[in-house]
Structure formats: C-alpha cells, structure tokens
Design an enzyme around this catalytic site. Structure first.
Site, PDB file in Angstrom:
ATOM      1  N   GLY A   1       0.834  -1.200   0.000  1.00 32.86           N
ATOM      2  CA  GLY A   1       0.000   0.000   0.000  1.00 32.86           C
ATOM      3  C   GLY A   1       0.870   1.252   0.000  1.00 32.86           C
ATOM      4  O   GLY A   1       2.097   1.173  -0.093  1.00 32.86           O
ATOM      5  N   GLN A   2       0.219   2.395   0.104  1.00 35.38           N
ATOM      6  CA  GLN A   2       0.949   3.670   0.038  1.00 35.38           C
ATOM      7  C   GLN A   2       1.997   3.812   1.153  1.00 35.38           C
ATOM      8  O   GLN A   2       3.155   4.113   0.902  1.00 35.38           O
ATOM      9  CB  GLN A   2      -0.027   4.823   0.207  1.00 35.38           C
ATOM     10  CG  GLN A   2      -0.985   5.043  -0.894  1.00 35.38           C
ATOM     11  CD  GLN A   2      -1.523   6.450  -0.765  1.00 35.38           C
ATOM     12  OE1 GLN A   2      -0.851   7.404  -1.146  1.00 35.38           O
ATOM     13  NE2 GLN A   2      -2.711   6.587  -0.235  1.00 35.38           N
ATOM     14  N   LEU A   3       1.544   3.605   2.388  1.00 31.15           N
ATOM     15  CA  LEU A   3       2.462   3.807   3.515  1.00 31.15           C
ATOM     16  C   LEU A   3       3.507   2.690   3.572  1.00 31.15           C
ATOM     17  O   LEU A   3       4.696   2.955   3.784  1.00 31.15           O
ATOM     18  CB  LEU A   3       1.672   3.878   4.829  1.00 31.15           C
ATOM     19  CG  LEU A   3       2.508   4.148   6.074  1.00 31.15           C
ATOM     20  CD1 LEU A   3       3.275   5.465   5.963  1.00 31.15           C
ATOM     21  CD2 LEU A   3       1.629   4.152   7.329  1.00 31.15           C
TER      22      LEU A   3
ATOM     23  N   ASP B   1      -1.734 -12.770   5.537  1.00 37.94           N
ATOM     24  CA  ASP B   1      -3.104 -12.240   5.598  1.00 37.94           C
ATOM     25  C   ASP B   1      -3.403 -11.969   7.073  1.00 37.94           C
ATOM     26  O   ASP B   1      -3.544 -12.907   7.860  1.00 37.94           O
ATOM     27  CB  ASP B   1      -4.069 -13.282   5.005  1.00 37.94           C
ATOM     28  CG  ASP B   1      -5.518 -12.814   5.078  1.00 37.94           C
ATOM     29  OD1 ASP B   1      -5.769 -11.736   5.661  1.00 37.94           O
ATOM     30  OD2 ASP B   1      -6.389 -13.529   4.559  1.00 37.94           O
ATOM     31  N   ILE B   2      -3.486 -10.702   7.418  1.00 37.37           N
ATOM     32  CA  ILE B   2      -3.640 -10.374   8.848  1.00 37.37           C
ATOM     33  C   ILE B   2      -5.006 -10.804   9.398  1.00 37.37           C
ATOM     34  O   ILE B   2      -5.213 -10.794  10.605  1.00 37.37           O
ATOM     35  CB  ILE B   2      -3.368  -8.873   9.132  1.00 37.37           C
ATOM     36  CG1 ILE B   2      -4.364  -7.964   8.405  1.00 37.37           C
ATOM     37  CG2 ILE B   2      -1.924  -8.521   8.805  1.00 37.37           C
ATOM     38  CD1 ILE B   2      -4.335  -6.516   8.887  1.00 37.37           C
TER      39      ILE B   2
ATOM     40  N   TYR C   1      -8.400  -1.641   5.295  1.00 37.27           N
ATOM     41  CA  TYR C   1      -9.430  -1.478   4.270  1.00 37.27           C
ATOM     42  C   TYR C   1      -9.630   0.030   4.158  1.00 37.27           C
ATOM     43  O   TYR C   1     -10.096   0.672   5.110  1.00 37.27           O
ATOM     44  CB  TYR C   1     -10.730  -2.171   4.703  1.00 37.27           C
ATOM     45  CG  TYR C   1     -11.815  -2.069   3.655  1.00 37.27           C
ATOM     46  CD1 TYR C   1     -12.147  -3.169   2.859  1.00 37.27           C
ATOM     47  CD2 TYR C   1     -12.503  -0.878   3.453  1.00 37.27           C
ATOM     48  CE1 TYR C   1     -13.140  -3.068   1.884  1.00 37.27           C
ATOM     49  CE2 TYR C   1     -13.487  -0.771   2.483  1.00 37.27           C
ATOM     50  CZ  TYR C   1     -13.798  -1.862   1.701  1.00 37.27           C
ATOM     51  OH  TYR C   1     -14.771  -1.762   0.744  1.00 37.27           O
ATOM     52  N   THR C   2      -9.248   0.629   3.015  1.00 41.22           N
ATOM     53  CA  THR C   2      -9.219   2.099   2.927  1.00 41.22           C
ATOM     54  C   THR C   2     -10.203   2.682   1.900  1.00 41.22           C
ATOM     55  O   THR C   2     -10.184   3.892   1.671  1.00 41.22           O
ATOM     56  CB  THR C   2      -7.788   2.584   2.575  1.00 41.22           C
ATOM     57  OG1 THR C   2      -7.390   1.976   1.347  1.00 41.22           O
ATOM     58  CG2 THR C   2      -6.799   2.258   3.668  1.00 41.22           C
TER      59      THR C   2
ATOM     60  N   TYR D   1     -16.181   3.121   7.333  1.00 40.78           N
ATOM     61  CA  TYR D   1     -14.712   3.114   7.421  1.00 40.78           C
ATOM     62  C   TYR D   1     -14.270   3.678   8.776  1.00 40.78           C
ATOM     63  O   TYR D   1     -13.477   3.046   9.495  1.00 40.78           O
ATOM     64  CB  TYR D   1     -14.136   3.945   6.268  1.00 40.78           C
ATOM     65  CG  TYR D   1     -12.657   4.263   6.396  1.00 40.78           C
ATOM     66  CD1 TYR D   1     -11.692   3.274   6.207  1.00 40.78           C
ATOM     67  CD2 TYR D   1     -12.225   5.553   6.695  1.00 40.78           C
ATOM     68  CE1 TYR D   1     -10.334   3.570   6.320  1.00 40.78           C
ATOM     69  CE2 TYR D   1     -10.875   5.858   6.803  1.00 40.78           C
ATOM     70  CZ  TYR D   1      -9.933   4.867   6.615  1.00 40.78           C
ATOM     71  OH  TYR D   1      -8.585   5.162   6.725  1.00 40.78           O
TER      72      TYR D   1
HETATM   73  N1  LIG Z   1      -5.313   6.798   2.386  1.00 41.75           N
HETATM   74  C1  LIG Z   1      -5.685   7.790   3.171  1.00 41.75           C
HETATM   75  O1  LIG Z   1      -6.090   8.867   2.708  1.00 41.75           O
HETATM   76  C2  LIG Z   1      -5.628   7.630   4.659  1.00 41.75           C
HETATM   77  C3  LIG Z   1      -6.040   8.702   5.466  1.00 41.75           C
HETATM   78  C4  LIG Z   1      -5.989   8.559   6.853  1.00 41.75           C
HETATM   79  C5  LIG Z   1      -5.527   7.373   7.414  1.00 41.75           C
HETATM   80  N2  LIG Z   1      -5.150   6.353   6.605  1.00 41.75           N
HETATM   81  C6  LIG Z   1      -4.684   5.099   7.232  1.00 41.75           C
HETATM   82  O2  LIG Z   1      -3.314   4.965   6.911  1.00 41.75           O
HETATM   83  C7  LIG Z   1      -2.971   3.578   6.801  1.00 41.75           C
HETATM   84  C8  LIG Z   1      -2.240   3.337   5.492  1.00 41.75           C
HETATM   85  O3  LIG Z   1      -3.112   3.709   4.428  1.00 41.75           O
HETATM   86  P1  LIG Z   1      -2.690   3.518   2.902  1.00 41.75           P
HETATM   87  O4  LIG Z   1      -3.286   4.647   2.146  1.00 41.75           O
HETATM   88  O5  LIG Z   1      -1.229   3.231   2.808  1.00 41.75           O
HETATM   89  O6  LIG Z   1      -3.532   2.202   2.567  1.00 41.75           O
HETATM   90  P2  LIG Z   1      -3.526   1.350   1.212  1.00 41.75           P
HETATM   91  O7  LIG Z   1      -2.699   2.002   0.188  1.00 41.75           O
HETATM   92  O8  LIG Z   1      -4.947   1.010   0.928  1.00 41.75           O
HETATM   93  O9  LIG Z   1      -2.745   0.032   1.655  1.00 41.75           O
HETATM   94  C9  LIG Z   1      -3.295  -0.954   2.479  1.00 41.75           C
HETATM   95  C10 LIG Z   1      -2.632  -2.262   2.119  1.00 41.75           C
HETATM   96  O10 LIG Z   1      -3.136  -3.289   2.983  1.00 41.75           O
HETATM   97  C11 LIG Z   1      -3.375  -4.432   2.181  1.00 41.75           C
HETATM   98  N3  LIG Z   1      -4.306  -5.355   2.811  1.00 41.75           N
HETATM   99  C12 LIG Z   1      -5.665  -5.366   2.735  1.00 41.75           C
HETATM  100  N4  LIG Z   1      -6.153  -6.427   3.402  1.00 41.75           N
HETATM  101  C13 LIG Z   1      -5.094  -7.092   3.913  1.00 41.75           C
HETATM  102  C14 LIG Z   1      -4.962  -8.267   4.686  1.00 41.75           C
HETATM  103  N5  LIG Z   1      -6.015  -8.982   5.058  1.00 41.75           N
HETATM  104  N6  LIG Z   1      -3.718  -8.678   5.030  1.00 41.75           N
HETATM  105  C15 LIG Z   1      -2.635  -7.980   4.649  1.00 41.75           C
HETATM  106  N7  LIG Z   1      -2.689  -6.856   3.910  1.00 41.75           N
HETATM  107  C16 LIG Z   1      -3.916  -6.422   3.548  1.00 41.75           C
HETATM  108  C17 LIG Z   1      -3.940  -3.832   0.895  1.00 41.75           C
HETATM  109  O11 LIG Z   1      -3.965  -4.763  -0.149  1.00 41.75           O
HETATM  110  P3  LIG Z   1      -5.089  -4.570  -1.308  1.00 41.75           P
HETATM  111  O12 LIG Z   1      -4.759  -3.278  -1.979  1.00 41.75           O
HETATM  112  O13 LIG Z   1      -4.878  -5.777  -2.155  1.00 41.75           O
HETATM  113  O14 LIG Z   1      -6.419  -4.534  -0.604  1.00 41.75           O
HETATM  114  C18 LIG Z   1      -2.936  -2.713   0.679  1.00 41.75           C
HETATM  115  O15 LIG Z   1      -1.751  -3.171   0.036  1.00 41.75           O
HETATM  116  C19 LIG Z   1      -4.289   2.824   6.959  1.00 41.75           C
HETATM  117  O16 LIG Z   1      -4.406   2.370   8.276  1.00 41.75           O
HETATM  118  C20 LIG Z   1      -5.351   3.856   6.682  1.00 41.75           C
HETATM  119  O17 LIG Z   1      -6.560   3.569   7.353  1.00 41.75           O
HETATM  120  C21 LIG Z   1      -5.181   6.462   5.248  1.00 41.75           C
END
Ligand SMILES: NC(=O)c1ccc[n+]([C@@H]2O[C@H](COP(=O)([O-])OP(=O)(O)OC[C@H]3O[C@@H](n4cnc5c(N)ncnc54)[C@H](OP(=O)(O)O)[C@@H]3O)[C@@H](O)[C@H]2O)c1
Length: 294
Positions: free
Chosen positions: A10-12, A37-38, A62-63, A126
C-alpha cells in the site's frame, strides 16, 4: 532487530520500503496479503512466533471509504478483527506495535484542530471500523502507538494526487469540494516519523511512549486548495478547477467537514519537525513527474 511491516504494498507500506536502507539497524520483513493475511489469526501467530519481531508496523487496512458503506463486514474484518490478531501476536512475542488510524474518526463539527482527547464520532463505516481497531488496541496492555493521520498521498498506489493528475489531463474543468477542510499528508513523511520513533526506541526503550498521536503535514487546505496546488506545482495541466459544495457532490460515505489535526503531542514527545503540506507535495510531484518521463 526485526520489523514486520504489514500491508507493505500500500501507500504507507511502500513508502517505508522506499526508505528502509536509511535504517540499517533493522531487518525488515515486508508482508502484504499474499505473504501474511492479517485476517488469519493462526497465520499471524505462527509468523510472529517464527520471526520474533522487535516491532510490528500495521500499514494494512481497508481504505476504500465509499465502498466500505456496502462492504461493512470486510471493512470490519480488516480494520478491527485483524488488528486484534496483530495485538495478540504482539502480546505473545513482546513486540512493540505501531498502528495507523484516521481523521475520519471525528465528526468534523469543530473549527479548531482536533486533539487526541477530543470526542470521536465517526460518520462512516470506514471510520467506525477504524475506531473499533483503535479500541481493541487500547483494551490490551501491549506497548502500542496509534498514529492518526489524514488525506494520505504518495507516488505509490491509487490516491487523490494521482487521480487529480489523470483527470486534469483528460478534462477542461473539474468541480472540487471546497467546504471540506483538512491537511494533506505525504506518506513519505509519515514513514520517516514511524521509523525515527522505532530507531529511538531501539536505543532506549523509554523513548517508545505508548498512546494515541496525531500526525499530518503542517497547514490547512480544502480539497479545492489541494487540487489547485497539484496543478500549479505539477505544471503543464490545462484544467480549470471550480469550487463546489459537498452537497452538490454526494458520496456514499459522509466525511468530516473539518478534520485538521493538532500535532503538538507527537512533536514534543518525539522531538520531530513536520514539513508544510505544499513543500511535501512538491517532493511527491517531482517523483511523479520523473516517473512519467521515464
Ligand atoms: N489513504 C488515506 O487517505 C488515509 C487517510 C488517513 C488514514 N489512513 C490510514 O493509513 C494507513 C495506510 O493507508 P494507505 O493509504 O497506505 O492504505 P492502502 O494504500 O490502501 O494500503 C493498504 C494495504 O493493505 C493491504 N491489505 C488489505 N487487506 C489485507 C490483509 N487482510 N492482510 C494484509 N494486507 C492487507 C492492501 O492490499 P489490497 O490493496 O490488495 O487490498 C494494501 O496493500 C491505513 O491504516 C489507513 O486507514 C489512510
């Protein structure tokens, strides 16, 4: 010292991968759903018992904020139940836990930056599931840091900045919401903060100060301001940005009208400086431009 990073595609997670060589004291174990798979508690237990990590950074989530309104069970499974699995794994191995949460826990009715102790009242599935994840962590006695962040973007994966560039190249004009205010956060900056906290803690465990922290870039913007800045800094996009109200752009999930975070606690506890959002946006856009020209 091993660090397990979940959701590493994912992004982070990708942003932590990008800077990993800056932290040679650590051995990184990057996992996404294929490797770990967490949601699978037995797998998490086995994985943690085998690796005995110093720390776990949970970037998996799940974002899909709007889709979550229809996929409540899946959002809960990943944002709540899987977090319980990670917490249990940390409890059994003594690993420190860093978890990421969101500004969408707030209802947006304030007009001054949200503190960690402000009342949470999520307005979306969410947000509710992310709050459940936080609550599960806080119920246990493991050493955990929860970082709430907002409007995350990066050069990786799908995100608002990349969508804007694509739409800006396709269209003559765009209507963008100007009455939702928050702060864009560059995932590369957050990745450094997470790793700096772990680096400090590896040398002196007292530096790992458990609790909830707010982190975003400095400054304030509406989505309209954010889009204007993206086009202005990226250059070469001929698309007019028109301000619109939330009411004229209905989405399945409600979002807070105001979600600026107060970052005093993280700044003083860990002695960090936070970049201004436009400066970090420039860093990300120059990477995207470089990638586009390759
Ligand atoms: N994006 C935002 O704007 C935002 C804002 C505030 C806070 N946050 C928080 O910041 C954190 C990082 O966000 P991000 O934008 O980096 O998220 P992201 O890009 O959606 O990445 C999440 C990753 O987790 C993976 N994943 C999903 N289900 C999984 C599972 N069961 N086991 C292992 N990996 C799994 C996803 O795979 P798939 O892509 O295949 O599902 C994806 O690679 C999250 O906690 C999010 O809630 C994000």
């Amino acid at each position: 010292m091993k660090i397990i990073v979940t959701g590493s595609k994912g992004q982070l997670g990708s942003s932590i991968q990008e800077i990993a060589t800056e932290y040679p004291d650590f051995t990184f174990i990057f996992t996404d759903i294929e490797e770990l798979d967490i949601c699978d508690s037995m797998e998490v237990d086995k994985f943690f018992a085998r690796e005995k990590p110093f720390a776990v950074v949970n970037c998996a989530a799940y974002t899909a904020v709007d889709k979550a309104e229809k996929e409540k069970d899946l959002a809960k499974k990943i944002n709540h139940e899987a977090v319980v699995n990670l917490v249990n794994g940390c409890k059994k191995t003594g690993a420190k836990f860093i978890h990421i949460s969101t500004d969408y826990l707030f209802d947006g009715n304030k007009s001054t930056p949200y503190h960690e102790k402000d009342i949470v009242r999520p307005q979306s599935v969410y947000g509710i599931t992310k709050l459940e994840g936080e609550t599960a962590i806080l119920r246990t006695e493991i050493k955990s840091i929860i970082i709430r962040t907002s409007w995350l973007y990066s050069a990786f994966g799908n995100n608002y900045v990349k969508t804007m560039i694509r739409l800006g190249q396709e269209r003559d004009q765009l209507g963008i919401v100007s009455d939702q205010v928050g702060t864009p956060t560059y995932a590369g900056d957050l990745a450094h903060v997470i790793m700096d906290i772990l680096q400090m803690s590896s040398k002196d465990s007292k530096r790992f100060v458990p609790g909830i922290y707010h982190y975003s870039n400095e400054g304030v913007a509406s989505w309209y301001d954010f889009s204007k800045a993206i086009f202005e800094i990226y250059q070469g996009i001929n698309c007019r940005v028109n301000p619109i109200d939330t009411a004229s752009y209905p989405t399945p999930a409600s979002r807070p009208a105001y979600s600026v975070l107060n970052k005093s606690k993280i700044k003083t506890t860990f002695a960090i400086e936070i970049p201004y959002w436009r400066d970090s946006l420039k860093v990300c856009l120059s990477k995207l431009k470089e990638n586009a020209n390759k």
